[in-house]
Design a protein around this motif. Structure first.
Motif, short mmCIF file in Angstrom:
data_model
loop_
_atom_site.label_atom_id
_atom_site.label_comp_id
_atom_site.label_asym_id
_atom_site.label_seq_id
_atom_site.Cartn_x
_atom_site.Cartn_y
_atom_site.Cartn_z
N THR A 84 -30.41 -2.36 -11.29
CA THR A 84 -30.30 -1.91 -9.90
C THR A 84 -28.95 -2.35 -9.36
OG1 THR A 84 -31.22 -3.95 -8.97
CG2 THR A 84 -32.81 -2.20 -9.57
N ILE A 85 -28.63 -1.87 -8.19
CA ILE A 85 -27.38 -2.30 -7.52
C ILE A 85 -27.40 -3.81 -7.34
CG2 ILE A 85 -26.07 -2.15 -5.36
CD1 ILE A 85 -25.93 0.58 -6.36
N GLU A 86 -28.57 -4.36 -7.02
CA GLU A 86 -28.69 -5.79 -6.73
C GLU A 86 -28.58 -6.68 -7.97
OE1 GLU A 86 -30.28 -3.29 -3.68
OE2 GLU A 86 -31.08 -3.50 -5.70
N ASN A 87 -29.08 -6.22 -9.12
CA ASN A 87 -29.13 -7.12 -10.28
C ASN A 87 -28.10 -6.79 -11.36
OD1 ASN A 87 -30.11 -4.97 -11.85
ND2 ASN A 87 -32.19 -5.75 -11.95
N GLN A 88 -27.48 -5.65 -11.29
CA GLN A 88 -26.62 -5.18 -12.39
C GLN A 88 -25.50 -6.15 -12.75
OE1 GLN A 88 -25.51 -0.96 -12.60
NE2 GLN A 88 -23.38 -1.65 -12.68
N ALA A 89 -24.76 -6.64 -11.78
CA ALA A 89 -23.62 -7.53 -12.07
C ALA A 89 -24.08 -8.82 -12.73
CB ALA A 89 -22.85 -7.82 -10.78
N ALA A 90 -25.15 -9.42 -12.24
CA ALA A 90 -25.64 -10.68 -12.81
C ALA A 90 -26.18 -10.48 -14.22
CB ALA A 90 -26.72 -11.29 -11.90
N LEU A 91 -26.92 -9.39 -14.43
CA LEU A 91 -27.46 -9.11 -15.77
C LEU A 91 -26.34 -8.82 -16.76
CD1 LEU A 91 -30.57 -6.95 -14.82
CD2 LEU A 91 -30.58 -9.30 -15.73
N LEU A 92 -25.35 -8.06 -16.33
CA LEU A 92 -24.21 -7.77 -17.20
C LEU A 92 -23.45 -9.05 -17.54
CD1 LEU A 92 -22.42 -5.68 -18.65
CD2 LEU A 92 -21.16 -5.41 -16.49
N ALA A 93 -23.22 -9.90 -16.55
CA ALA A 93 -22.52 -11.17 -16.80
C ALA A 93 -23.29 -12.04 -17.80
CB ALA A 93 -22.32 -11.93 -15.48
N ASP A 94 -24.61 -12.13 -17.64
CA ASP A 94 -25.42 -12.91 -18.58
C ASP A 94 -25.35 -12.31 -19.97
OD1 ASP A 94 -26.18 -14.68 -16.59
OD2 ASP A 94 -28.33 -14.49 -17.02
N CYS A 95 -25.44 -11.00 -20.06
CA CYS A 95 -25.39 -10.34 -21.37
C CYS A 95 -24.06 -10.61 -22.06
CB CYS A 95 -25.64 -8.84 -21.21
SG CYS A 95 -25.73 -7.99 -22.81
N ILE A 96 -22.98 -10.54 -21.33
CA ILE A 96 -21.66 -10.83 -21.91
C ILE A 96 -21.60 -12.27 -22.39
CG2 ILE A 96 -19.20 -11.06 -21.38
CD1 ILE A 96 -19.56 -8.55 -19.56
N GLN A 97 -22.17 -13.21 -21.62
CA GLN A 97 -22.21 -14.61 -22.06
C GLN A 97 -23.00 -14.76 -23.36
OE1 GLN A 97 -21.06 -17.78 -20.94
NE2 GLN A 97 -19.58 -16.41 -20.00
N VAL A 98 -24.14 -14.09 -23.45
CA VAL A 98 -24.94 -14.15 -24.68
C VAL A 98 -24.12 -13.60 -25.85
CG1 VAL A 98 -26.98 -13.20 -25.86
CG2 VAL A 98 -27.19 -14.10 -23.54
N LEU A 99 -23.46 -12.47 -25.64
CA LEU A 99 -22.62 -11.88 -26.71
C LEU A 99 -21.50 -12.82 -27.12
CD1 LEU A 99 -22.39 -8.19 -25.46
CD2 LEU A 99 -23.76 -9.07 -27.37
N GLN A 100 -20.88 -13.49 -26.15
CA GLN A 100 -19.83 -14.46 -26.49
C GLN A 100 -20.40 -15.62 -27.29
OE1 GLN A 100 -18.20 -15.19 -22.58
NE2 GLN A 100 -16.62 -13.62 -22.85
N ARG A 101 -21.57 -16.10 -26.90
CA ARG A 101 -22.19 -17.21 -27.63
C ARG A 101 -22.61 -16.79 -29.04
NH1 ARG A 101 -25.69 -19.80 -22.57
NH2 ARG A 101 -23.84 -20.34 -21.37
N LEU A 102 -22.95 -15.53 -29.19
CA LEU A 102 -23.27 -15.00 -30.52
C LEU A 102 -22.02 -14.69 -31.34
CD1 LEU A 102 -26.18 -12.57 -29.56
CD2 LEU A 102 -26.38 -14.61 -31.01
N GLN A 103 -20.86 -14.83 -30.73
CA GLN A 103 -19.56 -14.54 -31.34
C GLN A 103 -19.41 -13.05 -31.66
OE1 GLN A 103 -18.98 -17.19 -34.64
NE2 GLN A 103 -19.50 -18.97 -33.41
N VAL A 104 -19.89 -12.23 -30.69
CA VAL A 104 -19.75 -10.79 -30.83
C VAL A 104 -18.50 -10.30 -30.10
CG1 VAL A 104 -20.83 -8.58 -30.21
CG2 VAL A 104 -22.21 -10.45 -31.14
N CYS A 105 -18.20 -10.91 -28.95
CA CYS A 105 -17.01 -10.52 -28.21
C CYS A 105 -16.28 -11.78 -27.75
CB CYS A 105 -17.37 -9.62 -27.01
SG CYS A 105 -18.41 -10.39 -25.77
N GLY A 106 -14.99 -11.63 -27.54
CA GLY A 106 -14.17 -12.79 -27.18
C GLY A 106 -14.23 -13.13 -25.72
#
Length: 173
Positions: free
Chosen positions: A151-173
């Motif tokens: 949603t408009i309300e949760n999209q930015a926070a969910l995207l930020a968390d997902c990017i953090q997970v990907l970084q921790r998994l060493q998928v993206c820099g």
């Protein structure tokens, strides 16, 4: 070095659905350019366990990833859910990811560990992949990530968390 990764998403399964949150999140990641050349995507899987499993296993054999990350929609959840286990309800066996999920979600605002991937296609796919990888390529990690409706309300926070997970998994820099 970044891990060679295969990320999947699902298509819709109900006529009233405009999109699937798993594919919406993957589209945002692609649009933001956070996924590098090491990441392969398999988008809009059919919402049928056997067919989805066949398609992903075929992609695994082609890509030879270090990590398989499956995204699925969980419309009743509010947070990203890192799934620990895929359950085979017919044989009553459970298959568990070898990843440290507590470490992956530590300090994230909208991410939690879940121990129940549901009883629908998401669980079936996860179970089939964990079982397949354990037998054929035990060095490949696998994770299922349930995504709430964006949603408009949760999209930015969910995207930020997902990017953090990907970084921790060493998928993206």
């Amino acid at each position: 070095m970044l891990k060679r990764t295969l990320i999947t998403s699902f298509d819709t399964w109900l006529p009233e659905q405009a999109s699937n949150a798993s594919d919406d999140l993957l589209a945002l990641l692609l649009h933001r350019g956070v996924l590098g050349n090491n990441v392969h995507t398999l988008r809009r899987l059919p919402v049928q366990t056997d067919l989805a499993s066949q398609l992903v296993i075929s992609a695994i054999n082609h890509v030879q990833p270090d990590l398989v990350l499956c995204l699925g929609m969980a419309s009743h959840r509010e947070w990203l859910s890192l799934e620990s286990t895929g359950h085979d309800f017919e044989t009553e066996q459970a298959y568990t990811t070898m990843l440290d999920l507590e470490q992956l979600c530590r300090g994230l605002a909208m991410t939690e560990v879940s121990h129940h991937a549901g009883t629908f296609v998401c669980n079936g796919l996860y179970c089939n992949l964990l079982k397949y990888l354990r037998m054929h390529n035990p060095a490949t990690d696998c994770l299922f990530l349930h995504v709430p409706v964006l949603t408009i309300e949760n999209q930015a926070a969910l995207l930020a968390d997902c990017i953090q997970v990907l970084q921790r998994l060493q998928v993206c820099g």
